[in-house]
Design an enzyme around this catalytic site. Structure first.
Site, PDB file in Angstrom:
ATOM      1  CG  ASP A 112      -1.983   0.985   1.274  1.00 40.52           C
ATOM      2  OD1 ASP A 112      -2.410   1.397   0.182  1.00 40.52           O
ATOM      3  OD2 ASP A 112      -2.433   1.344   2.380  1.00 40.52           O
TER       4      ASP A 112
ATOM      5  CG  ASP B 172       0.796   7.572  -3.538  1.00 39.71           C
ATOM      6  OD1 ASP B 172       0.618   8.369  -4.480  1.00 39.71           O
ATOM      7  OD2 ASP B 172       0.310   7.736  -2.408  1.00 39.71           O
TER       8      ASP B 172
ATOM      9  N   GLY C 166      -8.938   5.610   1.139  1.00 35.79           N
ATOM     10  CA  GLY C 166      -9.647   6.438   2.110  1.00 35.79           C
ATOM     11  C   GLY C 166     -11.127   6.121   2.165  1.00 35.79           C
ATOM     12  CB  ALA C 167     -12.992   3.518   0.724  1.00 41.65           C
TER      13      ALA C 167
ATOM     14  CG  ASN D 284      -7.192   0.819  -0.587  1.00 38.55           C
ATOM     15  OD1 ASN D 284      -7.456  -0.163  -1.266  1.00 38.55           O
ATOM     16  ND2 ASN D 284      -6.079   1.510  -0.723  1.00 38.55           N
TER      17      ASN D 284
ATOM     18  CB  SER E 215      -9.821   4.542   9.407  1.00 40.44           C
ATOM     19  OG  SER E 215      -8.762   5.320   8.904  1.00 40.44           O
TER      20      SER E 215
HETATM   21  O1  G3H Z   1      -3.223   4.921   3.502  1.00 37.45           O
HETATM   22  C1  G3H Z   1      -2.847   4.823   4.662  1.00 37.45           C
HETATM   23  C2  G3H Z   1      -3.114   3.560   5.391  1.00 37.45           C
HETATM   24  O2  G3H Z   1      -4.174   3.729   6.289  1.00 37.45           O
HETATM   25  C3  G3H Z   1      -1.866   3.087   6.059  1.00 37.45           C
HETATM   26  O3  G3H Z   1      -1.601   3.824   7.211  1.00 37.45           O
HETATM   27  O4  G3H Z   1       0.815   4.350   6.933  1.00 37.45           O
HETATM   28  O5  G3H Z   1      -0.292   4.452   9.171  1.00 37.45           O
HETATM   29  O6  G3H Z   1       0.138   2.243   8.076  1.00 37.45           O
HETATM   30  P1  G3H Z   1      -0.141   3.727   7.898  1.00 37.45           P
HETATM   31  P1  13P Z   2      -9.053   4.677   5.415  1.00 34.70           P
HETATM   32  O1  13P Z   2      -8.216   5.553   6.298  1.00 34.70           O
HETATM   33  O2  13P Z   2     -10.292   5.343   4.984  1.00 34.70           O
HETATM   34  O3  13P Z   2      -9.304   3.339   6.026  1.00 34.70           O
HETATM   35  O4  13P Z   2      -8.209   4.408   4.064  1.00 34.70           O
HETATM   36  C1  13P Z   2      -7.221   3.405   4.019  1.00 34.70           C
HETATM   37  C2  13P Z   2      -6.421   3.447   2.786  1.00 34.70           C
HETATM   38  O5  13P Z   2      -6.729   4.099   1.810  1.00 34.70           O
HETATM   39  C3  13P Z   2      -5.199   2.633   2.746  1.00 34.70           C
HETATM   40  O6  13P Z   2      -4.457   2.853   1.603  1.00 34.70           O
HETATM   41 ZN    ZN Z   3      -4.529   4.825   0.847  1.00 32.42          ZN
END
Ligand code: G3H
Ligand code: 13P
Ligand code: ZN
EC number: 4.1.2.13
Length: 331
Positions: free
Chosen positions: A82, A104, A224-225, A266, A269
């Site tokens: 990710d 990304d 961000g879903a 994705n 959260s």
């Molecule tokens: O896009 C972000 C994901 O929620 C991953 O979060 O970088 O804190 O592991 P993190």
């Molecule tokens: P959320 O913060 O909405 O769960 O998004 C997660 C995400 O996009 C991970 O790449």
């Molecule tokens: Zn993301």
């Protein structure tokens, strides 16, 4: 069952009008909760690790945890990087057995994003690995880089065709109003319903429709879903937490997206909230406990409950494992 790529998942998801859940994994209980739920519902699933997750878990732990889940569950699982920030990170994951990576480059300008994505695609495709790229900028927090709301930018539909053609990517993450984290919108960006609950602005489905026209049948990804489910926020707040004005993407909008060209949704959260809710609730009920197996297990149960809910009520991927395995086996 070996790890699978995302190509067949997305083909079937597109045709069937559903989406594959891409859940972020950071430890054993998260992997277990997600895969137990997916296996019970016979659903495909993507497990994804961020740079932060790899740093936290250290070394090959995440890959081995995911491989352990494959030993006990008979469903198609892809392991995805990710928000890969650079070629080296993507290469390290490809060499480590990930079946999909995201590069990304959304913070670079258009040409630079294309150039850097091309380098990752060349290496990944040589190794049979799928690549997701991103056009447009989401607000929120990505691996400690905070993108302020005013810096966020919707994906421009007129750019997607050239980007996909030039880079050869397998899927494209777009910005249509979602954002990372549990506080996706400021209260002043929202209205309040009769119960005083924040109602965020609608996602830009018009931009999604324009994009679909430009690149028909191409798999789209929504970052961000998370929907920031009120049940878990309430449990957290009722048990000593303080998450005022947390707000996510309404589930009816995510359901609508899952039926469109959006093939990957994705979710991180929501997992964090579910795990925290279980642990907080446990400690309030049992202040005498100090065995992690007692309180983390409650967090894991909520993760399983949450993922079951997402698969059935949002993604629509329940019962879809066999058709994906069939397509993979027919190759
Ligand atoms: O896009 C972000 C994901 O929620 C991953 O979060 O970088 O804190 O592991 P993190
Ligand atoms: P959320 O913060 O909405 O769960 O998004 C997660 C995400 O996009 C991970 O790449
Ligand atoms: Zn993301």
């Amino acid at each position: 069952m070996p790890l699978v790529g995302t190509k067949e998942m997305f083909k079937k998801a597109y045709e069937g009008g559903y989406a594959i859940g891409a859940f972020n994994v950071n430890n054993m209980e998260i992997v277990q909760g997600i895969t137990e739920a997916a296996a019970e519902l016979n659903s495909p699933v993507i497990l994804q690790a961020s740079a932060g997750a790899r740093k936290y878990a250290k070394g090959p732990y995440l890959r081995h945890l995911v491989e352990a889940a494959l030993e006990v569950n008979d469903i198609p699982v892809a392991l995805h990087l990710d928000h890969g920030a650079d070629f080296e990170t993507c290469k390290a994951c490809i060499d480590d057995g990930f079946t999909s990576v995201m590069f990304d480059g959304s913070h670079y300008d258009f040409k630079e994003n294309i150039k850097r994505t091309q380098e990752v695609v060349a290496y990944a495709h040589e190794h049979g690995v799928c690549v997701e790229a991103e056009l447009g900028k989401l607000a929120g927090i990505e691996d400690d880089v905070k993108v302020a709301a005013h810096e966020a930018a919707y994906t421009q539909p007129e750019e997607v065709e050239e980007f996909v053609k030039e880079t050869g990517v397998d899927s494209l993450a777009i910005a249509i109003g979602t954002s990372h984290g549990a506080f996706k919108f400021k209260p002043e960006q929202c209205t309040r319903n009769a119960d005083g609950v924040l109602v965020p602005p609608e996602l830009r489905f018009d931009i999604l429709a324009e994009i679909e026209k430009k690149i028909p049948e191409f798999p789209i990804v929504l970052h961000g879903a998370s929907s920031v489910i009120p049940k878990y926020v309430k449990i957290i707040n009722d048990n000593g937490g303080k998450l005022d004005d947390a707000v996510g993407i309404p589930e009816d909008q995510l359901r609508k997206a899952a039926k469109s060209a959006v093939c990957k949704i994705n979710i991180d959260s929501d997992l964090r909230l579910a795990l925290t809710a279980g642990i907080r609730e446990h400690f309030m009920a049992h202040p005498e406990h100090f065995d992690p197996r007692q309180y983390v297990a409650d967090g894991r149960s909520y993760i399983k409950e949450l993922v079951e809910h997402k698969i059935k009520e949002v993604l629509g991927s329940d019962g879809r494992a066999p058709e994906i395995l069939e397509l993979i086996n027919a190759k």
